[in-house]
Enzyme design. Structure first.
Site, short mmCIF file in Angstrom:
data_model
loop_
_atom_site.label_atom_id
_atom_site.label_comp_id
_atom_site.label_asym_id
_atom_site.label_seq_id
_atom_site.Cartn_x
_atom_site.Cartn_y
_atom_site.Cartn_z
N GLU A 128 0.85 -1.18 0.00
CA GLU A 128 0.00 0.00 0.00
C GLU A 128 0.89 1.24 0.00
O GLU A 128 1.84 1.30 0.77
CB GLU A 128 -0.91 0.03 1.23
N GLY A 268 3.42 2.44 10.62
CA GLY A 268 3.19 1.68 11.85
C GLY A 268 3.01 0.21 11.58
O GLY A 268 3.70 -0.63 12.15
N MET A 270 0.72 -2.81 8.64
CA MET A 270 -0.03 -2.97 7.39
C MET A 270 -0.93 -4.20 7.46
O MET A 270 -0.49 -5.28 7.85
CB MET A 270 0.98 -3.08 6.23
N ASN A 272 -2.25 -6.41 5.46
CA ASN A 272 -2.30 -7.45 4.42
C ASN A 272 -3.16 -8.62 4.86
O ASN A 272 -3.06 -9.09 5.98
CB ASN A 272 -0.89 -7.97 4.13
N GLU A 305 -5.17 -2.95 12.88
CA GLU A 305 -4.87 -3.76 11.69
C GLU A 305 -5.80 -4.98 11.63
O GLU A 305 -6.25 -5.37 10.56
CB GLU A 305 -3.41 -4.20 11.66
N HIS A 308 -9.20 -4.07 10.28
CA HIS A 308 -9.22 -3.85 8.83
C HIS A 308 -9.71 -5.09 8.07
O HIS A 308 -10.13 -4.98 6.92
CB HIS A 308 -7.82 -3.50 8.32
N GLU A 327 -9.85 3.95 6.55
CA GLU A 327 -9.02 4.42 7.67
C GLU A 327 -9.82 5.15 8.75
O GLU A 327 -9.70 4.84 9.93
CB GLU A 327 -7.87 5.29 7.15
ZN LIG Z 1 -5.31 1.55 8.80
#
Ligand SMILES: [Zn+2]
Length: 881
Positions: A128, A268, A270, A272, A305, A308, A327
């Site tokens: 990203e 910070g 990610m 994935n 995370e 997400h 976000e």
């Molecule tokens: Zn985020």
């Protein structure tokens, strides 16, 4: 190099891709110094888009090694390959076809830390926003969703661990000491969620049983010898998984969930799919190396995370303009998690402080943009506080307006309707409209109009009639983003506090709708009338910071002092005191700047003492309430012609005055709050340490001597207390023997732990004295310093530029010059990091004239430097406007 010069990309130009990619089959062969990537893309033309279109795949610094269509190599007249583009013509008019693309990479040379790179010998990825195109040519955009099967091959001794997204499918040995692993991800995903990791890693394993009874294998991978420090992160992960089930009804979907901690990482962490990659700062903890703030930070980032997986992965963004869709919503979710796990009031206070310290200056300066931007030159520069933190405030207002149940109904519909989609803000808002029947057209302005609205409140009490009249006005000034200034939908939570404490039951009449304790202000101006009051109540307005606005109100000093003691809403007790302190310091700094002494009334020290000693309040809340605003916060209240030296002098004077006035109380608090047993990172223990350490700051200022802090530094049995003492020494007693001795001892004790050495650099960089620049310049030559590691570069250059208003804004401009030189050096290695650090110049226009001129000249020099990256140029150009 990328050839584009950063032309603006506009939301209004959005078009779906002409081709679909259904499935990606990728083989990755890892060798020292070289990686071979062979991908087979199963594709077809998008139905209804015609047959003429050329296929144009994005690349970035790529070299094509092979290209084949349905098994046959393509002749060179059928395609054109450059480092940043692969165009192919003559593709089948209908039906699926398979395009096989070979690329070769050298991850060891990838200092940008985007795409595939190597950190401490470990191969890892960051895709990203646009990193996948640095691995292979692709339709590298978030609305192209494909399933992936990835086969990794490497030397077994070098990389016994081979990971990618999804579930493990196969593994086995190969000749010459090599081995392989195959991973299958059944959930279609955009390329920015692709990840692979290979290396010799330690692991902490655990498991989680979901609400429906499925077992998920959990793993946190670390560099060798570090897995034991991941226990708290694992605990936070399991609590996050449970919370998302109970609060939002969201269950995890794959058989495995892994987190990998990496030491060289631009951000910070990610999200994935199934394989989160983290900056090791947000995984590794132990009491000797991590502060309470670090524990809270790990919990937040692990939760963020993980959350997400539903808000970002299962439902992703149609294009990068919708970044706040994943976000802002996910930050809101992690804030709610922390509020449920810890203290809700304290969490809201720290969130509000953070918003005012970072987002408000961005929203009020040259880098201003709406929560959903309408154009960008470099998307990496839009991972901003506005998109994240203001984006979260917008979601929070939605919950306040619709109520907890209405909000949950809208979220349920969003998950049901858009699972598997690349969605937009309009899709999101429509779910809440459909679920509740509420019209959100005006509310949507929060996504389009940039800037911080001002809410002005006037109150008028008629004692003869027992009538209180409130007038609320909202306004929005046009700013750098040049967006609209229409009235917004502001939810204003409030209470009328009686003279004995407690909220009065008074229902208003007037021109704005009031539901329970929330005024729904939709007009530019509204009037509310409360009748039948026996005396003038104290108005407790904007409780919980229910809208991200600048509040203007001629609050009487006695009302503030009363609310700081009586308000039944703990958040607003904090706000009353915080505003009182802020205005006291603002006026003090203005006086000192004009050459007059700052006069602080004795009532400030008295209310601090009363709050500090109030045993009915949680210690964490007391610590937040009695801590003085930061110099950056005070500067923001002054608004223009700020002299950072006067701000510092005023703050130091008030710290000393309160410390002297309340010295016995602070000494007593330190005694009573000391930890009896072994260190525990829980919220209650952390709150006691926080209050104890705020008291240390005041006491040291009162004594004017470093003894108390030096003693705490020597005897502390945990990093929170040790580091708090070191901070007091560096801030109040720079250069004194006790401070130098503590810095040397700290370095010796922790020299083998890079995360603690980052703290050692940072605490020296933020020492608020003009002489800090010389020290920082010397530290840049220290054997442990490097610009290649983002955490280390941030610890010195970032801390100095963003956290030291006195030394960075030196009147002679030398602070700016030093930072600008570092930015140019970092830009050659890692443009994204350079651009991020350059945002420290965002408030230069609010400074007094001499400093403003210095900053302007340095920005001009930066803009005229040869060969700066698109990333850095974008921030510099916008900062100058
Ligand atoms: Zn985020």
């Amino acid at each position: 190099m990328r050839t584009d010069q950063g032309q603006p990309i506009r939301l209004e130009d959005y078009q779906p891709a002409d081709f679909l990619i259904h499935h990606v089959d990728m083989t990755v062969q890892l060798f020292d110094g070289r990686v071979e990537i062979d991908s087979v893309l199963e594709m077809e033309r998008r139905p209804g888009r015609g047959t003429a279109a050329l296929l144009e795949l994005e690349g970035d610094e790529l070299e094509l090694a092979s290209l084949a269509l349905d098994g046959s190599p393509l002749s060179t007249d059928r395609y054109n390959a450059t480092p940043d583009r692969l165009s192919v013509e003559g593709l089948p008019a209908s039906g699926r076809f398979r395009l096989a693309i070979g690329t070769r990479l050298a991850p060891e040379d990838n200092t940008k830390l985007m795409g595939l790179y190597r950190s401490s010998g470990i191969w890892c990825t960051q895709c990203e926003a646009e990193g996948f195109r640095r691995i292979t040519y692709f339709l590298d955009r978030p609305d192209v969703l494909a399933t992936y099967r990835v086969r990794l091959e490497a030397d077994r001794s070098q990389a016994p661990v081979l990971l990618s997204n999804g579930n493990p499918a196969e593994a086995g040995d190969l000749p010459d000491g090599r081995h392989f692993a195959v991973w299958d991800d059944p959930f279609p995903k955009p390329s920015y969620l692709f990840a692979l990791v290979a290396g010799d890693l330690d692991v902490l394993s655990d498991s989680f049983r979901t609400l429906s009874g499925r077992d998920v294998a959990l793993a946190i991978y670390t560099e060798k010898g570090q897995a034991g420090r991941a226990a708290y992160a694992m605990d936070a992960l399991k609590r996050s998984m449970r919370w998302d089930e109970t609060r939002f009804g969201r269950e995890y979907d794959l058989d495995v969930f892994s987190v990998v901690a990496i030491s060289d990482f631009n951000m910070g962490a990610m999200e994935n799919k199934g394989l989160n990659i983290f900056n090791h700062k947000y995984v590794l903890l132990d009491p000797d190396a991590a502060t309470d703030g670090d524990y809270a930070g790990v919990e937040t980032v692990i939760a963020h995370e993980y959350f997400h997986n539903w808000t970002g992965n299962r439902i992703t963004c149609r294009n990068w303009f919708q970044l706040c869709l994943k976000e802002g919503l996910t930050v809101y979710r992690d804030q709610e998690f922390s509020a449920d796990e810890r203290s809700r009031a304290v969490k809201r206070i720290t969130t509000t402080r953070n918003l005012k310290a970072h987002q408000f200056p961005e929203d009020q300066g040259p880098l201003q943009h709406p929560v959903r931007p309408e154009q960008y030159r470099e998307i990496n520069n839009f991972y901003t506080s506005t998109v994240y933190d203001k984006g979260a405030e917008v979601v929070r207002m939605l919950e306040t307006i619709l109520g907890r149940d209405g909000f949950r109904a809208g979220m349920d519909l969003y998950f049901e309707r858009h699972d598997g989609d690349a969605a937009t803000i309009e899709d999101f808002l429509r779910c809440f409209e459909d679920a509740t029947g509420k019209d959100l057209a005006q509310f949507a302005l929060w996504y389009h109009q940039a800037g911080t609205p001002t809410l002005t409140v006037e109150d008028d009490f008629d004692p003869a009639r027992g009538r209180l009249t409130l007038t609320l006005r909202q306004s929005l000034q046009p700013g750098a983003a040049r967006t609209g200034t229409e009235p917004m939908y502001l939810p204003v939570r409030f209470g009328l506090v009686g003279h004995n404490g407690g909220d009065l039951e008074a229902r208003p009449t007037g021109t704005a709708e009031v539901v329970d304790d929330v005024i729904h202000l939709r007009e530019r101006e509204a009037t509310l009338v409360f009748e039948g009051l026996s005396a003038r109540p104290y108005l407790s307005i904007l409780r919980d910071f229910s809208a991200p606005v600048t509040l203007r109100m001629d609050e009487r000093r006695e009302d503030r002092l009363a609310l700081a003691r009586l308000d039944p809403a703990p958040f607003n007790r904090w706000r009353a005191l915080s505003d009182l302190l802020g205005e006291t310091l603002r006026d003090g700094a203005r006086a000192m700047q004009a050459g007059r002494p700052a006069a602080f009334g004795p009532d400030v020290a008295s209310i601090i003492a009363a709050t500090a000693a109030d045993e009915a309040l949680d210690p964490a809340l007391r610590a937040e309430a009695i801590a003085l605003p930061s110099e950056t916060e005070i500067a923001r209240l002054i608004e223009r012609d700020v002299d950072p030296d006067a701000v510092h002098a005023a703050r130091t004077a008030l710290l000393g005055q309160i410390g002297t006035h309340d010295a016995d109380l602070f000494a007593d608090l330190r005694e009573r709050l000391s930890d009896a047993g072994a260190f525990s990172p829980d919220a209650a223990s952390a709150g006691r340490r926080a209050l104890r350490n705020v008291a240390l700051g005041y006491l040291s200022a009162a004594e004017g001597r470093p003894d108390v802090a030096a003693r705490q530094f020597e005897t502390a049995d945990n990093m929170t207390d040790r580091f708090a003492a070191l901070a007091v020494l560096c801030q109040q007693f720079p250069g004194q023997p006790e401070t130098e001795a503590a810095l040397a001892a700290f370095y010796t004790r922790h020299r083998h732990d890079p995360l603690v050495i980052d703290k050692w650099f940072a605490i020296q960089a933020v020492s608020p004295h003009a002489g800090t620049l010389d020290r920082v310049a010397a530290l840049a030559g220290h054997a442990d310093f490097t610009l290649r590691n983002p955490n280390r570069a941030r610890s010195l250059v970032g801390s100095f530029a963003a956290g030291n208003p006195v030394a960075f804004n030196r009147a002679d401009g030398e602070g700016y010059r030093w930072v600008a030189d570092r930015l140019l050096a970092i830009d050659k290695l890692n443009p994204q990091l350079a651009a991020r650090l350059a945002t420290s110049f965002r408030s230069w226009q609010s400074l007094e004239l001499a400093r403003r001129e210095q900053a302007k000249n340095i920005l001009k020099t930066l803009a005229e430097s040869n060969g700066i990256s698109v990333d850095l140029r974008d921030i510099v150009d916008r900062s100058r406007s």
